[in-house]
Design a protein around this motif. Structure first.
Motif, PDB file in Angstrom:
ATOM      1  N   GLU A 162      13.451  -5.506   0.187  1.00  0.00           N
ATOM      2  CA  GLU A 162      14.799  -4.962   0.355  1.00  0.00           C
ATOM      3  C   GLU A 162      14.937  -3.587  -0.305  1.00  0.00           C
ATOM      4  OE1 GLU A 162      16.929  -6.289   2.417  1.00  0.00           O
ATOM      5  OE2 GLU A 162      15.786  -8.121   2.712  1.00  0.00           O
ATOM      6  N   MET A 163      14.105  -3.320  -1.304  1.00  0.00           N
ATOM      7  CA  MET A 163      14.120  -1.996  -1.950  1.00  0.00           C
ATOM      8  C   MET A 163      13.564  -0.916  -1.026  1.00  0.00           C
ATOM      9  SD  MET A 163      15.399  -1.758  -5.026  1.00  0.00           S
ATOM     10  CE  MET A 163      14.652  -0.232  -5.573  1.00  0.00           C
ATOM     11  N   GLY A 164      12.891  -1.323   0.047  1.00  0.00           N
ATOM     12  CA  GLY A 164      12.311  -0.340   0.957  1.00  0.00           C
ATOM     13  C   GLY A 164      10.956   0.165   0.500  1.00  0.00           C
ATOM     14  N   LEU A 165      10.305  -0.581  -0.378  1.00  0.00           N
ATOM     15  CA  LEU A 165       9.003  -0.150  -0.901  1.00  0.00           C
ATOM     16  C   LEU A 165       7.844  -0.505   0.027  1.00  0.00           C
ATOM     17  CD1 LEU A 165       9.457  -1.123  -4.660  1.00  0.00           C
ATOM     18  CD2 LEU A 165       9.827   1.118  -3.575  1.00  0.00           C
ATOM     19  N   ILE A 166       8.072  -1.370   1.001  1.00  0.00           N
ATOM     20  CA  ILE A 166       7.020  -1.753   1.943  1.00  0.00           C
ATOM     21  C   ILE A 166       7.135  -0.849   3.167  1.00  0.00           C
ATOM     22  CG2 ILE A 166       6.066  -3.600   3.377  1.00  0.00           C
ATOM     23  CD1 ILE A 166       5.851  -4.078   0.327  1.00  0.00           C
ATOM     24  N   TYR A 167       6.104  -0.059   3.400  1.00  0.00           N
ATOM     25  CA  TYR A 167       6.118   0.894   4.512  1.00  0.00           C
ATOM     26  C   TYR A 167       5.458   0.352   5.766  1.00  0.00           C
ATOM     27  CZ  TYR A 167       7.648   4.704   1.414  1.00  0.00           C
ATOM     28  OH  TYR A 167       8.361   5.519   0.569  1.00  0.00           O
ATOM     29  N   ASP A 168       4.427  -0.470   5.621  1.00  0.00           N
ATOM     30  CA  ASP A 168       3.724  -0.953   6.804  1.00  0.00           C
ATOM     31  C   ASP A 168       2.967  -2.231   6.472  1.00  0.00           C
ATOM     32  OD1 ASP A 168       2.836  -0.731   9.510  1.00  0.00           O
ATOM     33  OD2 ASP A 168       0.913   0.036   8.807  1.00  0.00           O
ATOM     34  N   VAL A 169       2.935  -3.139   7.439  1.00  0.00           N
ATOM     35  CA  VAL A 169       2.149  -4.366   7.327  1.00  0.00           C
ATOM     36  C   VAL A 169       1.327  -4.487   8.606  1.00  0.00           C
ATOM     37  CG1 VAL A 169       2.197  -6.882   7.161  1.00  0.00           C
ATOM     38  CG2 VAL A 169       3.885  -5.523   5.907  1.00  0.00           C
ATOM     39  N   GLU A 170       0.013  -4.459   8.475  1.00  0.00           N
ATOM     40  CA  GLU A 170      -0.899  -4.598   9.613  1.00  0.00           C
ATOM     41  C   GLU A 170      -1.608  -5.937   9.497  1.00  0.00           C
ATOM     42  OE1 GLU A 170      -1.601  -2.419  12.178  1.00  0.00           O
ATOM     43  OE2 GLU A 170      -0.002  -1.095  11.469  1.00  0.00           O
ATOM     44  N   ILE A 171      -1.589  -6.692  10.579  1.00  0.00           N
ATOM     45  CA  ILE A 171      -2.252  -7.996  10.606  1.00  0.00           C
ATOM     46  C   ILE A 171      -3.365  -7.936  11.637  1.00  0.00           C
ATOM     47  CG2 ILE A 171      -1.950 -10.463  11.018  1.00  0.00           C
ATOM     48  CD1 ILE A 171       1.100  -9.922  10.450  1.00  0.00           C
ATOM     49  N   ASP A 172      -4.577  -8.251  11.193  1.00  0.00           N
ATOM     50  CA  ASP A 172      -5.735  -8.272  12.084  1.00  0.00           C
ATOM     51  C   ASP A 172      -6.474  -9.582  11.840  1.00  0.00           C
ATOM     52  OD1 ASP A 172      -7.815  -7.731  13.785  1.00  0.00           O
ATOM     53  OD2 ASP A 172      -8.720  -6.178  12.523  1.00  0.00           O
ATOM     54  N   GLY A 173      -6.161 -10.571  12.659  1.00  0.00           N
ATOM     55  CA  GLY A 173      -6.741 -11.894  12.439  1.00  0.00           C
ATOM     56  C   GLY A 173      -6.227 -12.445  11.130  1.00  0.00           C
ATOM     57  N   GLY A 174      -7.132 -12.761  10.219  1.00  0.00           N
ATOM     58  CA  GLY A 174      -6.749 -13.286   8.918  1.00  0.00           C
ATOM     59  C   GLY A 174      -6.624 -12.233   7.842  1.00  0.00           C
ATOM     60  N   ARG A 175      -6.759 -10.961   8.217  1.00  0.00           N
ATOM     61  CA  ARG A 175      -6.660  -9.875   7.242  1.00  0.00           C
ATOM     62  C   ARG A 175      -5.297  -9.202   7.350  1.00  0.00           C
ATOM     63  NH1 ARG A 175      -9.311  -6.800   3.756  1.00  0.00           N
ATOM     64  NH2 ARG A 175      -8.695  -4.628   3.597  1.00  0.00           N
ATOM     65  N   VAL A 176      -4.703  -8.926   6.192  1.00  0.00           N
ATOM     66  CA  VAL A 176      -3.407  -8.257   6.134  1.00  0.00           C
ATOM     67  C   VAL A 176      -3.554  -7.018   5.258  1.00  0.00           C
ATOM     68  CG1 VAL A 176      -0.981  -8.434   5.462  1.00  0.00           C
ATOM     69  CG2 VAL A 176      -2.179 -10.438   6.403  1.00  0.00           C
ATOM     70  N   ASP A 177      -3.180  -5.875   5.810  1.00  0.00           N
ATOM     71  CA  ASP A 177      -3.184  -4.615   5.067  1.00  0.00           C
ATOM     72  C   ASP A 177      -1.746  -4.146   4.918  1.00  0.00           C
ATOM     73  OD1 ASP A 177      -6.047  -4.054   4.712  1.00  0.00           O
ATOM     74  OD2 ASP A 177      -6.061  -3.995   6.899  1.00  0.00           O
ATOM     75  N   VAL A 178      -1.382  -3.825   3.690  1.00  0.00           N
ATOM     76  CA  VAL A 178      -0.023  -3.403   3.390  1.00  0.00           C
ATOM     77  C   VAL A 178      -0.049  -2.002   2.812  1.00  0.00           C
ATOM     78  CG1 VAL A 178       2.012  -3.870   1.955  1.00  0.00           C
ATOM     79  CG2 VAL A 178       0.705  -5.766   2.929  1.00  0.00           C
ATOM     80  N   LYS A 179       0.825  -1.150   3.323  1.00  0.00           N
ATOM     81  CA  LYS A 179       1.065   0.155   2.708  1.00  0.00           C
ATOM     82  C   LYS A 179       2.422   0.071   2.047  1.00  0.00           C
ATOM     83  CE  LYS A 179      -1.786   2.969   5.657  1.00  0.00           C
ATOM     84  NZ  LYS A 179      -1.872   4.082   6.581  1.00  0.00           N
TER      85      LYS A 179
END
Length: 101
Positions: free
Chosen positions: A24-41
């Protein structure tokens, strides 16, 4: 769905100095899901944030605890620079900032 589970997990992560979750603070810019891998910016409110060393690991651990997630990686980014206008309406209301941003 896994994306909703990730968002729920992110809503359970707080900067100890702010009573609003990082999503809610807006600190999460992107969430990429590739199979069982999750990358967060994500970003932080400031480069001098006291939890800069621990918050990314906490986010990774929360996401890795979700069934179906095999690995998570968090990248801290500074572009765009976070500002209070990125907070959700709920976060602004919680912090009494509705009239400012």
């Amino acid at each position: 769905m896994i994306r909703e589970a990730i968002v729920r997990a992110l809503r359970g992560v707080f900067d100890p100095e702010i009573p609003v979750n990082i999503y809610e603070m807006g600190l999460i810019y992107d969430v990429e899901i590739d199979g069982g891998r999750v990358d967060v910016k994500m970003t932080l409110t400031s480069p001098a944030c006291p939890v800069a060393g621990t918050l990314p690991g906490e986010v990774e651990a929360k996401i890795e605890g979700i069934p179906g997630v095999e690995a998570a990686a968090v990248e801290i980014v500074w572009d765009p620079v976070w500002n209070p206008g990125m907070m959700s309406e709920a976060a602004k209301l919680e912090l009494g900032m509705m009239d400012y941003y």
